[in-house]
Design a protein around this motif. Structure first.
Motif, PDB file in Angstrom:
ATOM      1  N   HIS A   1      -2.460  10.670  33.030  1.00  0.00           N
ATOM      2  CA  HIS A   1      -3.140  12.452  32.790  1.00  0.00           C
ATOM      3  C   HIS A   1      -3.756  13.476  33.986  1.00  0.00           C
ATOM      4  CE1 HIS A   1      -1.410  12.536  28.462  1.00  0.00           C
ATOM      5  NE2 HIS A   1      -0.261  11.671  29.526  1.00  0.00           N
ATOM      6  N   LEU A   2      -5.221  12.416  33.739  1.00  0.00           N
ATOM      7  CA  LEU A   2      -6.092  13.055  35.323  1.00  0.00           C
ATOM      8  C   LEU A   2      -5.259  13.019  36.306  1.00  0.00           C
ATOM      9  CD1 LEU A   2      -8.674  13.071  36.029  1.00  0.00           C
ATOM     10  CD2 LEU A   2      -9.080  10.951  36.555  1.00  0.00           C
ATOM     11  N   LEU A   3      -4.848  12.485  36.737  1.00  0.00           N
ATOM     12  CA  LEU A   3      -3.575  13.034  38.343  1.00  0.00           C
ATOM     13  C   LEU A   3      -3.180  13.530  37.928  1.00  0.00           C
ATOM     14  CD1 LEU A   3      -3.096   8.814  39.801  1.00  0.00           C
ATOM     15  CD2 LEU A   3      -4.646  10.635  40.232  1.00  0.00           C
ATOM     16  N   ALA A   4      -2.502  13.900  37.255  1.00  0.00           N
ATOM     17  CA  ALA A   4      -1.236  15.173  36.065  1.00  0.00           C
ATOM     18  C   ALA A   4      -1.878  16.604  36.555  1.00  0.00           C
ATOM     19  CB  ALA A   4      -1.014  15.077  35.384  1.00  0.00           C
ATOM     20  N   ALA A   5      -3.318  16.440  36.157  1.00  0.00           N
ATOM     21  CA  ALA A   5      -3.601  17.512  35.447  1.00  0.00           C
ATOM     22  C   ALA A   5      -5.075  18.403  37.106  1.00  0.00           C
ATOM     23  CB  ALA A   5      -4.769  17.125  34.966  1.00  0.00           C
ATOM     24  N   MET A   6      -4.936  17.237  37.618  1.00  0.00           N
ATOM     25  CA  MET A   6      -5.393  17.053  39.764  1.00  0.00           C
ATOM     26  C   MET A   6      -4.749  17.377  40.476  1.00  0.00           C
ATOM     27  SD  MET A   6      -7.670  14.830  39.537  1.00  0.00           S
ATOM     28  CE  MET A   6      -8.457  14.604  41.304  1.00  0.00           C
ATOM     29  N   GLY A   7      -2.773  17.529  40.031  1.00  0.00           N
ATOM     30  CA  GLY A   7      -1.635  18.129  41.079  1.00  0.00           C
ATOM     31  C   GLY A   7      -1.146  17.178  41.762  1.00  0.00           C
ATOM     32  N   TYR A   8      -2.045  15.615  41.605  1.00  0.00           N
ATOM     33  CA  TYR A   8      -1.111  14.753  42.442  1.00  0.00           C
ATOM     34  C   TYR A   8      -0.428  13.476  40.649  1.00  0.00           C
ATOM     35  CZ  TYR A   8      -5.263  15.261  44.742  1.00  0.00           C
ATOM     36  OH  TYR A   8      -6.224  15.764  45.881  1.00  0.00           O
ATOM     37  N   GLY A   9       0.746  14.474  40.350  1.00  0.00           N
ATOM     38  CA  GLY A   9       1.215  13.782  39.362  1.00  0.00           C
ATOM     39  C   GLY A   9       2.482  13.081  39.432  1.00  0.00           C
ATOM     40  N   LEU A  10       2.868  11.234  39.047  1.00  0.00           N
ATOM     41  CA  LEU A  10       3.463  10.651  39.459  1.00  0.00           C
ATOM     42  C   LEU A  10       4.799  10.896  38.725  1.00  0.00           C
ATOM     43  CD1 LEU A  10       1.004   7.711  37.777  1.00  0.00           C
ATOM     44  CD2 LEU A  10       1.528   8.910  39.726  1.00  0.00           C
ATOM     45  N   ALA A  11       5.189  10.787  40.198  1.00  0.00           N
ATOM     46  CA  ALA A  11       7.151  10.952  39.590  1.00  0.00           C
ATOM     47  C   ALA A  11       7.526   9.500  39.086  1.00  0.00           C
ATOM     48  CB  ALA A  11       7.830  11.145  41.235  1.00  0.00           C
ATOM     49  N   LEU A  12       8.252   8.740  38.578  1.00  0.00           N
ATOM     50  CA  LEU A  12       8.182   7.977  37.032  1.00  0.00           C
ATOM     51  C   LEU A  12       9.916   7.941  37.023  1.00  0.00           C
ATOM     52  CD1 LEU A  12       4.824   7.921  35.319  1.00  0.00           C
ATOM     53  CD2 LEU A  12       5.372   6.858  37.288  1.00  0.00           C
ATOM     54  N   THR A  13      10.709   8.904  37.162  1.00  0.00           N
ATOM     55  CA  THR A  13      11.583   8.589  36.676  1.00  0.00           C
ATOM     56  C   THR A  13      12.963   7.906  37.627  1.00  0.00           C
ATOM     57  OG1 THR A  13      12.300  10.781  36.636  1.00  0.00           O
ATOM     58  CG2 THR A  13      11.652  10.043  34.648  1.00  0.00           C
ATOM     59  N   HIS A  14      12.748   8.552  38.945  1.00  0.00           N
ATOM     60  CA  HIS A  14      14.196   8.526  40.092  1.00  0.00           C
ATOM     61  C   HIS A  14      12.896   8.181  41.804  1.00  0.00           C
ATOM     62  CE1 HIS A  14      15.759  12.282  37.758  1.00  0.00           C
ATOM     63  NE2 HIS A  14      16.673  11.513  37.822  1.00  0.00           N
ATOM     64  N   GLU A  15      14.060   7.157  42.065  1.00  0.00           N
ATOM     65  CA  GLU A  15      14.032   6.695  43.579  1.00  0.00           C
ATOM     66  C   GLU A  15      13.645   7.949  44.552  1.00  0.00           C
ATOM     67  OE1 GLU A  15      13.363   5.132  47.620  1.00  0.00           O
ATOM     68  OE2 GLU A  15      15.124   5.843  46.616  1.00  0.00           O
ATOM     69  N   ALA A  16      12.650   7.575  45.440  1.00  0.00           N
ATOM     70  CA  ALA A  16      12.257   9.394  46.100  1.00  0.00           C
ATOM     71  C   ALA A  16      12.911   9.222  47.175  1.00  0.00           C
ATOM     72  CB  ALA A  16      10.336   9.011  46.320  1.00  0.00           C
ATOM     73  N   SER A  17      13.507   8.828  47.798  1.00  0.00           N
ATOM     74  CA  SER A  17      14.507   8.745  49.305  1.00  0.00           C
ATOM     75  C   SER A  17      15.293   9.413  48.761  1.00  0.00           C
ATOM     76  CB  SER A  17      14.036   7.523  49.916  1.00  0.00           C
ATOM     77  OG  SER A  17      13.003   7.223  50.783  1.00  0.00           O
ATOM     78  N   SER A  18      16.320   8.509  47.523  1.00  0.00           N
ATOM     79  CA  SER A  18      17.532   8.891  47.235  1.00  0.00           C
ATOM     80  C   SER A  18      17.716   9.854  45.920  1.00  0.00           C
ATOM     81  CB  SER A  18      18.144   7.568  47.215  1.00  0.00           C
ATOM     82  OG  SER A  18      17.788   6.560  45.596  1.00  0.00           O
ATOM     83  N   GLY A  19      17.110   9.974  45.617  1.00  0.00           N
ATOM     84  CA  GLY A  19      16.926  10.856  44.360  1.00  0.00           C
ATOM     85  C   GLY A  19      17.779   9.826  42.259  1.00  0.00           C
ATOM     86  N   LEU A  20      17.747   8.191  43.472  1.00  0.00           N
ATOM     87  CA  LEU A  20      18.732   8.340  41.439  1.00  0.00           C
ATOM     88  C   LEU A  20      17.577   7.889  41.189  1.00  0.00           C
ATOM     89  CD1 LEU A  20      21.064   5.211  44.479  1.00  0.00           C
ATOM     90  CD2 LEU A  20      21.823   7.492  42.771  1.00  0.00           C
ATOM     91  N   PRO A  21      18.113   7.493  39.598  1.00  0.00           N
ATOM     92  CA  PRO A  21      17.053   7.533  39.099  1.00  0.00           C
ATOM     93  C   PRO A  21      17.027   5.692  38.684  1.00  0.00           C
ATOM     94  CG  PRO A  21      19.401   7.868  37.726  1.00  0.00           C
ATOM     95  CD  PRO A  21      19.740   7.784  39.333  1.00  0.00           C
ATOM     96  N   VAL A  22      15.476   5.411  38.025  1.00  0.00           N
ATOM     97  CA  VAL A  22      14.946   3.967  38.044  1.00  0.00           C
ATOM     98  C   VAL A  22      15.977   3.991  37.141  1.00  0.00           C
ATOM     99  CG1 VAL A  22      12.242   3.058  36.881  1.00  0.00           C
ATOM    100  CG2 VAL A  22      13.138   5.448  39.239  1.00  0.00           C
ATOM    101  N   THR A  23      16.618   2.533  37.467  1.00  0.00           N
ATOM    102  CA  THR A  23      17.173   1.528  36.114  1.00  0.00           C
ATOM    103  C   THR A  23      15.587   0.367  36.271  1.00  0.00           C
ATOM    104  OG1 THR A  23      17.599   0.091  37.946  1.00  0.00           O
ATOM    105  CG2 THR A  23      18.911   2.536  36.892  1.00  0.00           C
ATOM    106  N   ASP A  24      16.157  -0.120  34.698  1.00  0.00           N
ATOM    107  CA  ASP A  24      15.065  -1.404  34.299  1.00  0.00           C
ATOM    108  C   ASP A  24      15.101  -2.742  34.601  1.00  0.00           C
ATOM    109  OD1 ASP A  24      14.978   0.351  31.913  1.00  0.00           O
ATOM    110  OD2 ASP A  24      14.877  -0.910  30.659  1.00  0.00           O
TER     111      ASP A  24
END
Length: 244
Positions: free
Chosen positions: A136-159
């Motif tokens: 939450h601290l990182l998100a409030a500072m504008g450094y929110g974590l992208a946890l649901t999709h892979e950055a390059s391909s945009g594919l959803p994260v799988t378990d």
């Protein structure tokens, strides 16, 4: 003179003969540096209120980075953090001092801090509290974590997949699990949903967050982490020696 505002003292140190220098987090004005004049004399007489983890109402005057405390009130009991929870409280205090700028109002950070103190006082799981506060601290500072999709391909994260998290870029899929370097999609899901944590996911999330925070701390060590390490060394000499 400004009106009273909600605040917590994050750190204090002696200043001249009778005063203190304070690092404070306030709800309306962000982090501020204050000089509290004469309070060390009041402490000797039992009247010093500026304790860590104590909800306060403060006012101050002045310009520039260092301003002068003018009034202190408190209407709520202090959060009593004991043992490991107290060390965790010192850790989040240090994170706020190191990562937030002066006079940058962000009520979300103040609320997340107060929530973390409440959970540290009452919960048995300090690890979950710390990881959620860091997120939450990182998100409030504008450094929110992208946890649901892979950055390059945009594919959803799988378990079943494993990923590396690169600050300022995001998640990159890994060919295999590498202890201390990768995190499973399952653990990422736990972190995103803030639920269903277990020992495996908490361990992987902790390693990922250490990498991310080290990046924003410019690789400079936290004193509170060193204190954690020393406490572990005294508690488990053989184990700590192999982990260092």
């Amino acid at each position: 003179m400004m009106s009273l505002t909600q605040a917590f003292v994050l750190h204090q140190r002696p200043y001249r003969e009778t005063s203190l220098l304070l690092d404070v987090i306030s709800r309306d004005y962000g982090r501020v540096s204050l000089v509290a004049r004469g309070v060390r004399q009041k402490r000797k007489r039992g009247g010093h209120q500026l304790q860590l983890f104590q909800p306060l109402w403060l006012s101050w005057v002045g310009r520039g980075e260092l301003q002068t405390l003018t009034d202190v009130e408190h209407h709520q009991p202090r959060y009593w953090l004991k043992g490991h929870a107290a060390l965790c409280g010192l850790y989040i205090n240090e994170l706020l001092i190191r990562l937030t700028g002066l006079h940058q109002s962000e009520p979300m950070i103040f609320d997340a801090y107060q929530q973390a103190l409440s959970e540290l006082e009452h919960s048995d799981s300090c690890e979950i509290t710390l990881r959620i506060f860091e997120k939450h601290l990182l998100a409030a500072m504008g450094y929110g974590l992208a946890l649901t999709h892979e950055a390059s391909s945009g594919l959803p994260v799988t378990d079943d997949n494993y990923y590396r998290y690169l600050p300022e870029h995001g998640l990159i899929v890994s060919d295999k699990a590498i202890p201390g370097q990768t995190i499973s999609g399952r653990s990422l899901r736990h972190f995103e949903q803030e639920s269903d944590f277990d020992l495996v996911s908490l361990s992987e999330i902790k390693q990922m967050m250490r990498t991310v925070l080290n990046y924003y701390l410019d690789g400079k060590p936290l004193k509170s982490r060193q204190l954690f390490a020393q406490m572990q060394l005294y508690a488990n000499p053989a184990t700590s020696e192999t982990e260092r």
